[in-house]
Design a protein around this motif. Structure first.
Motif, PDB file in Angstrom:
ATOM      1  N   GLY A  41     -68.284 -41.153 -73.224  1.00  0.00           N
ATOM      2  CA  GLY A  41     -67.584 -39.967 -73.712  1.00  0.00           C
ATOM      3  C   GLY A  41     -66.848 -39.174 -72.665  1.00  0.00           C
ATOM      4  O   GLY A  41     -66.680 -37.965 -72.781  1.00  0.00           O
ATOM      5  N   ILE A  42     -66.390 -39.853 -71.615  1.00  0.00           N
ATOM      6  CA  ILE A  42     -65.617 -39.141 -70.594  1.00  0.00           C
ATOM      7  C   ILE A  42     -64.277 -38.754 -71.216  1.00  0.00           C
ATOM      8  O   ILE A  42     -63.572 -39.623 -71.748  1.00  0.00           O
ATOM      9  N   PRO A  43     -63.937 -37.465 -71.166  1.00  0.00           N
ATOM     10  CA  PRO A  43     -62.730 -37.034 -71.882  1.00  0.00           C
ATOM     11  C   PRO A  43     -61.442 -37.545 -71.253  1.00  0.00           C
ATOM     12  O   PRO A  43     -61.375 -37.802 -70.053  1.00  0.00           O
ATOM     13  N   ARG A  44     -60.416 -37.672 -72.080  1.00  0.00           N
ATOM     14  CA  ARG A  44     -59.073 -37.992 -71.591  1.00  0.00           C
ATOM     15  C   ARG A  44     -58.510 -36.789 -70.834  1.00  0.00           C
ATOM     16  O   ARG A  44     -58.893 -35.657 -71.105  1.00  0.00           O
ATOM     17  N   PRO A  45     -57.588 -37.020 -69.895  1.00  0.00           N
ATOM     18  CA  PRO A  45     -57.041 -35.922 -69.092  1.00  0.00           C
ATOM     19  C   PRO A  45     -56.357 -34.863 -69.948  1.00  0.00           C
ATOM     20  O   PRO A  45     -55.721 -35.182 -70.946  1.00  0.00           O
ATOM     21  N   GLU A  46     -56.519 -33.636 -69.493  1.00  0.00           N
ATOM     22  CA  GLU A  46     -55.917 -32.520 -70.199  1.00  0.00           C
ATOM     23  C   GLU A  46     -55.456 -31.545 -69.129  1.00  0.00           C
ATOM     24  O   GLU A  46     -56.257 -31.102 -68.309  1.00  0.00           O
ATOM     25  N   PHE A  47     -54.182 -31.289 -69.063  1.00  0.00           N
ATOM     26  CA  PHE A  47     -53.700 -30.323 -68.066  1.00  0.00           C
ATOM     27  C   PHE A  47     -52.391 -29.714 -68.530  1.00  0.00           C
ATOM     28  O   PHE A  47     -51.640 -30.328 -69.282  1.00  0.00           O
ATOM     29  N   PHE A  48     -52.135 -28.504 -68.072  1.00  0.00           N
ATOM     30  CA  PHE A  48     -50.937 -27.745 -68.464  1.00  0.00           C
ATOM     31  C   PHE A  48     -50.731 -27.790 -69.978  1.00  0.00           C
ATOM     32  O   PHE A  48     -49.610 -27.910 -70.469  1.00  0.00           O
ATOM     33  N   GLY A  49     -51.823 -27.754 -70.711  1.00  0.00           N
ATOM     34  CA  GLY A  49     -51.699 -27.750 -72.171  1.00  0.00           C
ATOM     35  C   GLY A  49     -51.379 -29.094 -72.805  1.00  0.00           C
ATOM     36  O   GLY A  49     -51.226 -29.206 -74.007  1.00  0.00           O
ATOM     37  N   ILE A  50     -51.267 -30.168 -71.962  1.00  0.00           N
ATOM     38  CA  ILE A  50     -51.001 -31.497 -72.529  1.00  0.00           C
ATOM     39  C   ILE A  50     -52.321 -32.279 -72.532  1.00  0.00           C
ATOM     40  O   ILE A  50     -53.075 -32.213 -71.571  1.00  0.00           O
ATOM     41  N   THR A  51     -52.569 -33.018 -73.577  1.00  0.00           N
ATOM     42  CA  THR A  51     -53.691 -33.946 -73.562  1.00  0.00           C
ATOM     43  C   THR A  51     -53.120 -35.362 -73.561  1.00  0.00           C
ATOM     44  O   THR A  51     -52.308 -35.705 -74.412  1.00  0.00           O
ATOM     45  N   VAL A  52     -53.519 -36.121 -72.558  1.00  0.00           N
ATOM     46  CA  VAL A  52     -53.020 -37.495 -72.480  1.00  0.00           C
ATOM     47  C   VAL A  52     -53.938 -38.352 -73.332  1.00  0.00           C
ATOM     48  O   VAL A  52     -54.917 -38.904 -72.843  1.00  0.00           O
ATOM     49  N   SER A  53     -53.628 -38.457 -74.608  1.00  0.00           N
ATOM     50  CA  SER A  53     -54.573 -39.162 -75.477  1.00  0.00           C
ATOM     51  C   SER A  53     -54.089 -40.550 -75.861  1.00  0.00           C
ATOM     52  O   SER A  53     -54.889 -41.466 -76.025  1.00  0.00           O
ATOM     53  N   GLN A  75     -52.337 -44.334 -75.550  1.00  0.00           N
ATOM     54  CA  GLN A  75     -52.324 -45.397 -74.543  1.00  0.00           C
ATOM     55  C   GLN A  75     -51.078 -45.290 -73.669  1.00  0.00           C
ATOM     56  O   GLN A  75     -51.145 -45.355 -72.446  1.00  0.00           O
ATOM     57  N   LEU A  76     -49.947 -45.126 -74.361  1.00  0.00           N
ATOM     58  CA  LEU A  76     -48.684 -45.065 -73.636  1.00  0.00           C
ATOM     59  C   LEU A  76     -48.664 -43.851 -72.708  1.00  0.00           C
ATOM     60  O   LEU A  76     -48.226 -43.933 -71.562  1.00  0.00           O
ATOM     61  N   GLY A  77     -49.163 -42.741 -73.226  1.00  0.00           N
ATOM     62  CA  GLY A  77     -49.235 -41.532 -72.412  1.00  0.00           C
ATOM     63  C   GLY A  77     -50.051 -41.783 -71.152  1.00  0.00           C
ATOM     64  O   GLY A  77     -49.658 -41.384 -70.049  1.00  0.00           O
ATOM     65  N   TYR A  78     -51.173 -42.490 -71.313  1.00  0.00           N
ATOM     66  CA  TYR A  78     -52.014 -42.743 -70.149  1.00  0.00           C
ATOM     67  C   TYR A  78     -51.324 -43.673 -69.156  1.00  0.00           C
ATOM     68  O   TYR A  78     -51.466 -43.531 -67.950  1.00  0.00           O
ATOM     69  N   LEU A  79     -50.561 -44.608 -69.694  1.00  0.00           N
ATOM     70  CA  LEU A  79     -49.824 -45.503 -68.801  1.00  0.00           C
ATOM     71  C   LEU A  79     -48.826 -44.707 -67.959  1.00  0.00           C
ATOM     72  O   LEU A  79     -48.748 -44.885 -66.733  1.00  0.00           O
ATOM     73  N   ILE A  80     -48.103 -43.813 -68.626  1.00  0.00           N
ATOM     74  CA  ILE A  80     -47.127 -43.009 -67.884  1.00  0.00           C
ATOM     75  C   ILE A  80     -47.843 -42.156 -66.835  1.00  0.00           C
ATOM     76  O   ILE A  80     -47.438 -42.097 -65.675  1.00  0.00           O
ATOM     77  N   GLY A 123     -60.661 -44.023 -58.836  1.00  0.00           N
ATOM     78  CA  GLY A 123     -61.903 -43.946 -59.603  1.00  0.00           C
ATOM     79  C   GLY A 123     -61.777 -42.982 -60.771  1.00  0.00           C
ATOM     80  O   GLY A 123     -62.187 -43.288 -61.900  1.00  0.00           O
ATOM     81  N   SER A 124     -61.207 -41.829 -60.488  1.00  0.00           N
ATOM     82  CA  SER A 124     -61.028 -40.838 -61.547  1.00  0.00           C
ATOM     83  C   SER A 124     -60.092 -41.371 -62.637  1.00  0.00           C
ATOM     84  O   SER A 124     -60.370 -41.253 -63.831  1.00  0.00           O
ATOM     85  N   LEU A 125     -58.997 -41.983 -62.202  1.00  0.00           N
ATOM     86  CA  LEU A 125     -58.052 -42.576 -63.157  1.00  0.00           C
ATOM     87  C   LEU A 125     -58.769 -43.576 -64.073  1.00  0.00           C
ATOM     88  O   LEU A 125     -58.539 -43.617 -65.280  1.00  0.00           O
ATOM     89  N   TYR A 126     -59.630 -44.357 -63.472  1.00  0.00           N
ATOM     90  CA  TYR A 126     -60.340 -45.389 -64.215  1.00  0.00           C
ATOM     91  C   TYR A 126     -61.311 -44.771 -65.226  1.00  0.00           C
ATOM     92  O   TYR A 126     -61.311 -45.123 -66.405  1.00  0.00           O
ATOM     93  N   ALA A 127     -62.117 -43.824 -64.736  1.00  0.00           N
ATOM     94  CA  ALA A 127     -63.156 -43.228 -65.579  1.00  0.00           C
ATOM     95  C   ALA A 127     -62.557 -42.570 -66.819  1.00  0.00           C
ATOM     96  O   ALA A 127     -63.050 -42.759 -67.937  1.00  0.00           O
ATOM     97  N   HIS A 128     -61.492 -41.830 -66.616  1.00  0.00           N
ATOM     98  CA  HIS A 128     -60.928 -41.089 -67.745  1.00  0.00           C
ATOM     99  C   HIS A 128     -60.105 -41.979 -68.657  1.00  0.00           C
ATOM    100  O   HIS A 128     -59.742 -41.575 -69.761  1.00  0.00           O
ATOM    101  N   TYR A 129     -59.815 -43.177 -68.196  1.00  0.00           N
ATOM    102  CA  TYR A 129     -59.140 -44.129 -69.074  1.00  0.00           C
ATOM    103  C   TYR A 129     -60.153 -44.874 -69.930  1.00  0.00           C
ATOM    104  O   TYR A 129     -60.086 -44.855 -71.154  1.00  0.00           O
ATOM    105  N   ILE A 130     -61.113 -45.518 -69.281  1.00  0.00           N
ATOM    106  CA  ILE A 130     -62.090 -46.341 -69.997  1.00  0.00           C
ATOM    107  C   ILE A 130     -63.047 -45.467 -70.814  1.00  0.00           C
ATOM    108  O   ILE A 130     -63.602 -45.912 -71.812  1.00  0.00           O
ATOM    109  N   SER A 131     -63.243 -44.229 -70.327  1.00  0.00           N
ATOM    110  CA  SER A 131     -64.089 -43.214 -70.975  1.00  0.00           C
ATOM    111  C   SER A 131     -65.585 -43.550 -70.942  1.00  0.00           C
ATOM    112  O   SER A 131     -66.407 -42.774 -71.371  1.00  0.00           O
TER     113      SER A 131
END
Ligand SMILES: Nc1ncnc2c1ncn2[C@@H]1O[C@H](COP(=O)(O)OP(=O)(O)OP(=O)(O)O)[C@@H](O)[C@H]1O
Ligand SMILES: [Mg+2]
Lengths: 253, 292
Positions: free
Chosen positions: B118-130, B132-137, B198-206
């Motif tokens: 349940g590691i959350p997807r990134p959320e910053f400046f009011g955007i949630t990268v939820s 797949q494509l968003g995470y790739l970018i 590591g952080s990129l990985y964790a928040h992707y795979i969750s």
């Protein structure tokens, strides 16, 4: 002769160094005078290179002390001693083989971009004045290869010249050369002699390990003879040449 | 379906490019046989995951992950920068082993083998990268920034000093370079960027667990930089692409997943051996492993 004088730049005081049972340097003392060429000779295994390694901090002493420009540098880190103004070459050439001649030489100068935090703001490209200095030193030692040549591609003799040029790039107070003529052809040897004389006339101080007797005797103002880790004698070249003990040390009794 | 799969591979490639380029800073540039990279990857992943699970916003957690990994790199550098070649390899491998076992056994913090779900997807400046494509970018941008910074360092006079240290430590020190400090910085910086990966990985795979950061991963990382060529960030990038794509067909051959995993490891080892035998400098490399 060969005692501490007001113009002594390097003191090697009662230094000993052993490797296990091998006593490479035994309670040995000698002094290097500013502005002259001092020869350091002795038969194979006499401890000459070990003395160099002790002076440059690559080896730690077992006892004694080493004073360079009035500062006790005994067992100080190598880079610290180098930055105090000590330049050296090695008996067995040590170059950065995956770098070019130019980069090898540039490394002898400190660059603000060698600080990690400032590194983002600098490229490796040398300033005009630095490049000029590189070219000047390269000409001085008589190196003819393009500066962009990787040093791994050079012949042994050329490698020695690059190593010498690299040492000359430093802001040194004392230049220590470990057998600079070994493995170089007679032409370069002659050139080297002229170069070392020129450096002396510019006021540089040189400590020279050399097996080529004609070379070292004709250049040196004073010659120190080591044998079995001890100073056998130190005197003007003419005197050393005629000394019986020196002959015995070289030829074996 | 096929699109999601492609994007998945591309995201992993971005993450592994960061890992490989940062690893090459120590192995290819500083000449340090650093086998501990996977530990920094893990430290970054766990730090970032635990912080966000505890309510910390994503960006501070990402940076904390990188800093924690950097600190670990610095601590590891203290006893190891004076070690040479194989000794350094054994010491850093031991370090990776310790970190793996901490992740497994410090159950109250890491939940041990159960892992962190349940590691959350990134959320910053009011955007949630939820998406797949968003995470790739997002990962492509982070990767580009990391690669840009590392390459900048490598091409600087500091990078030249690293290379001098790699080629001949003794000569570098007689030119007045503090080689131990230089190597300590290299290891710290390299670890810092592995932490970002590591952080990129964790928040992707969750979901992460200690097996993700096992020593087996070291083989993949070394294969990547050796295939691409040491001392070349271009090589590390191309190596990551090749090694992540190559085993993918295994998935489609219809083998059960219990075979695909080991087959993948065998494939990596095989590629590594072939390259070392036929082209020891890799595709773009200039230096050989343990040459000097
Ligand atoms: N790192 C070392 N480990 C063990 N023994 C050493 C080491 N370095 C030198 N020695 C020994 O110390 C003694 C002195 O060696 P050193 O290299 O100083 O002699 P040298 O005067 O430079 O000789 P050469 O003229 O052959 O270069 C020799 O017996 C050598 O075998
Ligand atoms: Mg010698």
């Amino acid at each position: 002769m060969n005692t501490k004088q007001p113009d002594t730049i390097l003191e090697f005081n009662n230094v000993s160094k052993h490797f296990g049972g091998v006593k490479a340097v035994r309670n040995c003392s000698f002094y290097v005078k500013k502005g002259q060429i001092t020869g350091l000779i002795g038969p194979n295994g006499a401890g000459k290179t070990t003395a160099f390694n002790l002076i440059t901090g690559l080896l730690k002493t077992n006892s004694g002390n080493i004073i360079f420009m009035n500062e006790d540098i005994t067992d100080k880190p190598t880079h610290y001693i180098a930055n105090k103004g000590l330049a050296r070459t090695f008996q067995k050439v040590r170059l950065f083989d995956n770098l070019t001649i130019e980069e090898n030489l540039l490394l002898a100068k400190h660059h603000p971009g060698e600080n990690f935090f400032k590194s983002f703001f600098f490229t490796r490209k040398p300033s005009k004045s630095l490049l000029k200095k590189v070219k000047q030193v390269v000409n001085l030692v008589g190196l003819t290869k393009p500066l962009s040549t990787l040093t791994s591609e050079l012949s042994y003799g050329q490698k020695r010249l690059v190593e010498l040029a690299r040492a000359l790039m430093m802001d040194y107070k004392l230049l220590m050369l470990d057998e600079p003529t070994a493995g170089v052809n007679p032409f370069i040897r002659k050139r080297l002699k002229v170069l070392l004389r020129k450096l002396r006339s510019q006021g540089k101080t040189i400590l020279l390990i050399e097996h080529d007797m004609d070379f070292v005797m004709s250049l040196s103002d004073e010659v120190i003879v080591l044998d079995a880790g001890k100073k056998l004698m130190a005197d003007k070249p003419g005197k050393v040449r005629k000394n019986k003990k020196v002959l015995e040390a070289y030829l074996g009794k | 379906m096929i699109e999601a799969y492609l994007i998945h591979i591309l995201i992993l490639i971005c993450i592994y490019i960061v890992l490989a380029v940062s690893l090459d800073l120590t192995v290819g540039f500083a000449g340090m046989l650093n086998m501990g990279h996977v530990a920094f990857f893990g430290i970054g992943a766990y730090t970032s995951a635990l912080l966000t699970l505890g309510g910390t916003p994503f960006l501070p957690a990402l940076i904390a992950g990188a800093i924690m990994a950097g600190i670990a790199g610095f601590v590891l550098s203290l006893p190891t920068t004076k070690l040479k070649g194989d000794y350094l390899a054994v010491a850093t491998l031991g370090f990776a082993f310790i970190i793996e076992s901490v992740l497994k056994n410090w159950v109250s913090l890491t939940r041990g083998p159960l892992g962190l779900p349940g590691i959350p997807r990134p959320e910053f400046f009011g955007i949630t990268v939820s998406s797949q494509l968003g995470y790739l970018i997002f990962s492509a941008v982070v990767m580009a920034i990391c690669v840009f910074l590392i390459v900048r360092v490598e091409k600087s006079p500091f990078g030249r000093m690293l290379e001098a240290t790699r080629d001949d430590e003794v000569a570098a020190s007689t030119l007045g370079k503090d080689v131990y400090k230089t190597k300590a910085i290299a290891l710290t910086v390299s670890a810092f960027f592995a932490g970002i990966a590591g952080s990129l990985y964790a928040h992707y795979i969750s979901f992460i667990d200690p097996t993700t950061f096992s020593l087996l991963e070291v083989i993949l990382l070394f294969s990547i930089i050796i295939v691409g060529g040491l001392g070349s960030s271009k090589g590390a990038i191309v190596g990551a692409i090749i090694l992540l794509i190559l085993p993918e067909p295994l998935r489609f051959l219809g083998f059960p997943s219990s075979i695909v995993g080991p087959a993948r490891q065998i494939l990596y080892a095989l590629i590594l051996l072939l390259i070392l035998y036929f082209r020891p400098k890799g595709i773009f490399g200039r230096v050989e492993l343990g040459e000097s």
